[in-house]
Write an enzyme that holds these catalytic residues in place. Sequence first.
Site, short mmCIF file in Angstrom:
data_model
loop_
_atom_site.label_atom_id
_atom_site.label_comp_id
_atom_site.label_asym_id
_atom_site.label_seq_id
_atom_site.Cartn_x
_atom_site.Cartn_y
_atom_site.Cartn_z
N CYS A 198 21.78 28.63 50.98
CA CYS A 198 22.86 29.40 50.36
C CYS A 198 23.77 28.47 49.54
CB CYS A 198 23.62 30.17 51.44
SG CYS A 198 24.63 31.50 50.79
N HIS A 208 19.22 33.03 54.86
CA HIS A 208 19.73 32.21 55.97
C HIS A 208 18.74 32.16 57.12
CE1 HIS A 208 23.92 31.55 54.63
NE2 HIS A 208 23.75 32.70 53.98
N GLU A 268 18.85 30.25 59.62
CA GLU A 268 19.56 30.01 60.89
C GLU A 268 20.08 31.31 61.51
OE1 GLU A 268 20.80 29.61 57.97
OE2 GLU A 268 22.93 30.11 57.92
#
Lengths: 232, 736
Positions: free
Chosen positions: A86, A203, A205
Amino acid sequence: MRFGIVVFPGTWSDQDCHYALHDVLGQEANHIWHKETQFSGYDCIVLPGGFSYGDYLRVGAIARFSPVMAAVERFAHDGGLVIGICNGFQILCEAGLLPGALLPSSHLQYRCQWVNLRVENHYSSFSSECEKGQVLRMPISHYEGNYYADDTALAGLQANGQVVFRYSTPSGEITQQVNPNGSLHNIAGILNREGNVLGMMPHPERACELLLGSVDGNLIWESMIDYLERSS
Amino acid sequence: MTISREALDKVALSEREYSLIVQRLGREPTEVELGMFGSLWSEHCGYKHSKALLKILPSRGKHVLVGPGEENAGAIDIGDGQVLVMKMESHNHPSAVEPYQGAATGVGGIVRDIFTMGARPIALLNSLRFGPLTESRNRYLFNGVVGGIGGYGNCLGIPNVGGEAFFANCFSGNPVVNALCLGIAEKAKVVRAKASGKGNLLMLVGAETGRDGIYGASGLASRTFEEEQELRPTVQVGNPFLEKLLVEACLELAQTDWIVGMQDLGAAGLTSAVVESVARGGGGVEIDVDKVPRRDENMTPYEVMLSESQERMLVIVRKGNENRVKALFDHWELGSHIIGEVTDSSIAVIKEGKEVVAEVPVDLLLSPPLYRRRSKKPAWLTEVQSFDIATIPDLKSRQCNSTLLRLLASPNIASKEWIYRQYDHQVMNNSVVLPGSDAAVLRIKGTGKGISLATDGNGRYCYLDPFLGGVIAVVEAARNLVCSGAEPLAITDCLNFGNPEKDDVYYQLAESIKGMARACRELKIPVISGNVSLYNETKGQAIYPTPVVGMVGIMNDINGYCTMSFKDERDLVFLLGAALSPSEGSLGGSEYLEVVHHLVKGKPTIDLALERRVQRCCLEAIRHGLIKSAHDCSDGGLAVAIAESCIVGDIGFKGAGCRMGGRLDDSLFGELQSRIVVSLPLGSAAKLEKIAARLEVPLALLGKVGGRRLSIENYIDLPLAKRARAWGNGLERSLS
């Protein structure tokens, strides 16, 4: 493996990356404050998401001059694995570690939503745990994720297999309808020419536990861990 | 009296209030003192008209650690050494004047209230009301507010996990923008907003002080206004990046023992931060405005004391630790300046260099006159409440399909995805149930527990019956949490009303609070914090009385959460709660009545004892793992609730002999309370029946999950895609 997570003022995915790497995958992970001019002992550097320096001026434009970035560049030039997620992707483009730029979304709105990504290159150090053409489910959360590169750069990316992820339908078709930000050729993630630096808007994560809706992000971290283990 | 009417208007004090100040002070106040009184005695800070009423809200409970008014936010103990800190606040007036910044600084303010207490903010919600989007001014306000909430919250990295939006004429020109923030802290590390201990130092941290926001509390929030453009300079401008640094720095500071307290600067700026924190500490204070770093030149002490510049914190440092604290803020590249110290005098002394510009007893500043008016039901209310269902024709069966589509596309019912997809709702890796459900569900890392959050408040019901509207705001929020599998724990509220000096508005305020209190007692849920926003009027027209309830609940096993979507073919669908065909009619105040017949009439009804049993039954069924989905039956009634469970689950429904006596419109679209649509596998039905029978909760089989169509007997038969389009695009279509 030991991951270094860079924290700029305004970064907010640092804790989530730490959680995915340390709490979920059992890896060693430390934060690196943006004022550090050197670091050592890391196998991989993570540039997480957020609004570094408020993203004032232009996304990633100020962070790129942060003291830590010279060390990140050296690490990358020495062949170390660097992943920018990002805002991290935006910073890598600003720093010239990746080609192209991330423009404001074509619809001029911030978007937080689940997207599907088709794996375009399953040989890279960031995607080797994925199947050929596998579709991964992950969230995006950004305003400036509209990838742009000029024709020459784009042709280079395609020819060298540097495009790793494209936005797709759940069954893996690449259509404009599922492109969440107007990105060229639905590009969601790219490698540098050497293959050791990855930038991606989604993302991974956040897709680290079934409770949160997906574990597909772990494939990326696991690919990196696998690569590092094999090369150590 | 030597003061002009004009000067008093500026600080929103009446002549009687001014005389009271002179009398108690024993002299005329100085200019700075007058400004301090004006802001602290304003409705916004002083709760002059609402304090007496608010007292009846139950605020005690075994989990309550910090109740309303004690600190910047309320706190509840959730075990494992952890507390949740919660507060909701309005930013209606600034948003009406400058929607982007108004909403953005609303988020900034509420987030500061939470981390001031040493709690890490982990969730934001917002409750919004606007005029119809067919008007360009309303679209401008709507776009600006949504943009501002997203722009500020996204930059902070705090997930915005839910909320609601409602549209009605009365909100044109005066939108409601309520922001809720929830944080989590270690119980042992909760920081109080108190300045105590003679010689301890007051340190101002964060942004420099400018001329922005002067008269915010007194002028903007405590009066009605006509010419909003003129007031634009009273709206502050937010810097979310700076706030993000403040969050991290202050939370780090909260882990040390270098401070005695922390207080954010919000309404009435330095004035209220200093005076309120000193009052909590029981002492006095002396500060020097010359020590306050400024971004504007030649600011007067008056301007410095009343500026509402954002992203500032007051830290009360234990003497001797000032260098440590300064180093901590230096690390985050934040300015920190000692501006004064705690004294033992009970007096607030404000100096400019050596000259004293204000010297007032602390308790005097915080003792505004409290007004209690006589509450009398206005005559017009009886008129709007009278509604005879026989005066409108019932739906014909061939009209049911199109009516359902119309309701699904109504902005009040349609999916709010257009709004929440602009907010980061997943950062922090806790979001289990995302916006768009009855309630948001977050997990608490490292505990196996989960929390559920929702906001609720139906202004149309409150307009038609303020008492019942207040009751329903509470029970609907609770019902939403219960549908997610959580036990309701605590409430924060935001009471949005018109000018309380008008009899009918005062009646609405008093009755709504009574209704809320009644429901809180029935369901045993305390109110731990809140905010009152009065004078919500444009050109003499008040908004619908809109008490908004924000509620948090807890589930001991996060894996037991429940969602609203139908899941699997052949699952049975039941209606839990009040009977299918209400005898007394349930169209009063309904979305159907307004959308189809353009009527806002009648009133809602509720049986509180039944409501409590229905919620208990649903929660037990979820905890026993009996049911696969639960969805609150609210705006748009039963047909809309079933349609929503289908659309979100992407699976159809087939009615199986739901016996609908009475009128079609009433049965399909009536908004009878105390109803939950649940789905479950065949094997669980007997067990659910047992629980329902024990709790004396009516249970009716509606049909089965399955296929690609929604069909209810001979009345409704629609393909899934068509409904999904109407519901999914409803809001976006009304914007274009």
